[in-house]
Design a protein around this motif. Structure first.
Motif, PDB file in Angstrom:
ATOM      1  N   VAL A 134      -6.634-105.620-112.670  1.00 32.02           N
ATOM      2  CA  VAL A 134      -5.999-106.947-112.710  1.00 32.02           C
ATOM      3  C   VAL A 134      -6.192-107.684-114.042  1.00 32.02           C
ATOM      4  O   VAL A 134      -5.575-108.719-114.263  1.00 32.02           O
TER       5      VAL A 134
ATOM      6  N   ALA B  38      -6.969-118.086-112.101  1.00 31.90           N
ATOM      7  CA  ALA B  38      -7.116-117.118-111.020  1.00 31.90           C
ATOM      8  C   ALA B  38      -7.605-117.783-109.740  1.00 31.90           C
ATOM      9  O   ALA B  38      -7.224-117.403-108.637  1.00 31.90           O
ATOM     10  N   PHE B  46      -2.939-111.018-106.700  1.00 31.16           N
ATOM     11  CA  PHE B  46      -3.603-110.094-107.608  1.00 31.16           C
ATOM     12  C   PHE B  46      -3.064-108.681-107.440  1.00 31.16           C
ATOM     13  O   PHE B  46      -2.994-107.917-108.383  1.00 31.16           O
ATOM     14  N   TRP B 254     -10.489-111.704-105.963  1.00 30.81           N
ATOM     15  CA  TRP B 254     -10.754-112.255-107.294  1.00 30.81           C
ATOM     16  C   TRP B 254     -10.602-113.773-107.320  1.00 30.81           C
ATOM     17  O   TRP B 254     -11.299-114.455-108.057  1.00 30.81           O
TER      18      TRP B 254
END
Lengths: 294, 288
Positions: A134, B38, B46, B254
């Motif tokens: 990612v 994020a 993601f 994440w």
């Protein structure tokens, strides 16, 4: 070490005042350190039930252990790279900030806050940017034809922990270099300018030599930082791997002692680290003694 | 020509300096900005690789969820507790170090007594014994005192401080002896002198030291990792590591890892930004 000329009488009071500090020092510092020193001379099982005096055998084994020698090499590469990167960037940015005029204060504010970011957090931020699936940076590198995977590639893993550790430390160096630059007398620079020395010549002939004490002090601090304060960077991201690619001395002492429960080897490693810190501290203190008058 | 005086003003050089500084600021801010971005997206983004440079719309859900309800994974309690533990630890370390150091410095400067020199060297030696060096034996001492998984076990082994003691000693040495004489003449005892004269005169030093030590305490990692084995006692920093390593192996969370990172770095960064002058003073005074 002198005391004040005018003092207070008192027999018991000074000891009471010192008691908390000394109690903590003895219980949590001296006693464990002595235990490490003695433990290094014994072979022990994991539960501390059987003990046998083996003299310096633990040290001998340590310095014949390829994994330990490898950790020494890794620590050397890691610390030099972190110290060099963060010192160079700190100096360049401090020089630039000196030239920035009225905006210098604003730039300084924007540059110093990473000091407050814990090494472990810095590491997680860099992991995210470089994550093979990612991460933006990993994607960018792939576009350039470099396949990045710090979980598989030891060199890349080492690069990642170096970048994260250096990123966090730049702000500290910048602050001290900036203060060092401001302390250089202006007439000196002006005289050199009148004599026709350009900015680069002035840096090489005047500014850099005058910054030498600051640079030396920072070098010691940065090496100490890279040795001892970067445990979190490694633990939070690579866990010393892949393989042993990012296992530094401090990470190894934790792994062998706390996870592997190899008390003898761990104590011997602690003693080696102790010698390193003692040397660095002595060097740093001699330097400060010369600069500041206690 | 105000500051540069006789030195030429090279436009190219000044421009290059600004360019470098802007680049430097970007490199410093970018990792945190990306983490913030994020942390405002839903986890599914993601997988599809849709995370770019712009924040998403899940900021409130992600943060409130983490603090109040936890990451929704086995063994990860709400982060409110971890933040509280970190705060207590940071305050405990900062206040503890300052208190015991200022008392020691007072004893060493204002009294003459047998073994004064010895006491000084005992304190000095702690500089050479960071926790990384005596990791296992210190753990055993703390375990022996039944201090594992307690705030005391987190704080006590970290609060001896040679640096802070030396700093206060330096401050006290600059305080004129006439003041002590006057205080004694007025019948003030040592403790009254300490409390009414020394402490107020050291106020800014204490504040500057507090800023540095708060950051130091908040950012402790290795020691909490060893001493807190159950999740209820973990600090925000040890939570983030556990969340990152477990969570990325199973499901990509994440967004939650990055939200935790932001929560972990926000308090100490805020301290620096709000108290910049004290921070710089503290850093240059302690030089460590």
């Amino acid at each position: 070490m002198q005391a004040k000329r005018v003092i207070f009488p008192g027999r018991l009071l000074p000891y009471l005042l010192l008691a908390p500090q000394l109690a903590i020092t003895v219980v949590f510092f001296l006693w464990p350190a002595a235990e490490a020193l003695f433990g290094a001379l014994y072979a022990q099982d994991a539960f501390g039930l059987a003990k046998q005096f083996v003299g310096l055998a633990n040290f001998e084994a340590l310095f014949h252990d390829p994994a330990y020698l490898e950790a020494i090499g890794t620590t050397f590469v890691f610390s030099s790279a972190v110290a060099f990167l963060s010192l160079a960037l700190g100096l360049v940015l401090a020089l630039a900030a000196e030239k920035a005029g009225r905006l210098a204060g604003l730039y300084r504010t924007l540059l110093i806050w990473p000091y407050a970011v814990a090494p472990a957090v810095a590491a997680i931020l860099f992991w995210f940017m470089f994550d093979p699936s990612v991460g933006i940076a990993a994607r960018g590198l792939r576009a350039l034809g470099i396949s990045w995977n710090h979980f598989l590639n030891g060199g890349q893993a080492l690069a990642l922990v170096i970048l994260a550790s250096a990123w966090k430390q730049v702000s500290y160096n910048l602050l001290f270099f900036y203060a060092g630059l401001r302390a250089i007398p202006r007439p000196l620079i002006e005289a050199a300018a009148i004599d026709g020395a350009g900015p680069f010549r002035r840096f090489a002939a005047i500014i850099f030599p005058l910054l030498a004490p600051t640079t030396f002090f920072l070098l010691v601090v940065n090496i100490t930082y890279a040795f001892f304060d970067t445990f979190g960077v490694i633990h939070a991201t690579t866990g010393g791997g892949p393989g042993r690619a990012t296992t530094t001395l401090v990470y190894k002492v934790f792994k062998d002692g706390f996870e592997g429960l190899d008390l003898g080897a761990s104590s011997a490693q602690s003693v080696v680290l102790l010698v390193i810190v003692a040397t660095l501290t002595a060097v740093q203190f001699r330097h400060i003694e010369r600069k500041v008058h206690y | 020509m105000a500051r540069d005086g006789m030195v030429e003003r090279d436009r190219g050089l000044t421009l290059a300096a600004h360019g470098l500084l802007i680049l430097g600021c970007t490199v410093m801010v970018l990792p945190v900005y990306l983490a913030f971005v994020a942390s405002t997206h839903p986890g599914a983004d993601f997988l599809s690789g849709r995370i770019g440079f712009l924040p998403g719309d899940r900021m409130l859900e992600n943060y409130a969820g983490l603090i109040g309800a936890g990451a929704g994974l086995q063994g990860f309690p709400p982060l409110g507790g971890a933040l509280w533990n970190s705060l207590l630890m940071a305050l405990g370390i900062a206040i503890g170090k300052i208190s015991i150091s200022i008392l020691s410095a007072f004893a060493i400067c204002y009294f003459r007594f047998p073994f004064r020199q010895t006491a000084f060297w005992l304190i000095f030696i702690t500089l050479m014994l960071p926790v990384e060096v005596r990791i296992l034996p210190t753990y055993k001492v703390v375990a022996g005192l039944s201090l594992l998984n307690t705030q005391g076990g987190l704080i006590l082994p970290l609060i001896a401080s040679a640096t802070a003691t030396f700093l206060f000693r330096q401050v006290f040495m600059t305080i004129p002896d006439e003041m002590t004489e006057a205080a004694r003449m007025d019948g003030a005892g040592p403790l009254a002198f300490f409390w009414h004269i020394l402490v107020p005169l050291s106020r800014t030093n204490i504040a500057a030291l507090f800023v540095i030590l708060f950051i130091y305490g908040w950012n402790q990692y290795l020691w909490p990792l060893m001493v807190t084995t159950d999740a209820a006692h973990s600090t925000i920093l040890t939570s983030i590591q556990r969340l990152a390593s477990t969570a990325t192996q199973e499901a990509p969370v994440w967004h939650l890892v990055m939200a935790t990172a932001i929560l972990a770095l926000l308090p100490p960064v805020a301290v620096i930004l709000l108290m910049q002058r004290l921070f710089v003073q503290g850093l240059t005074e302690t030089e460590k």
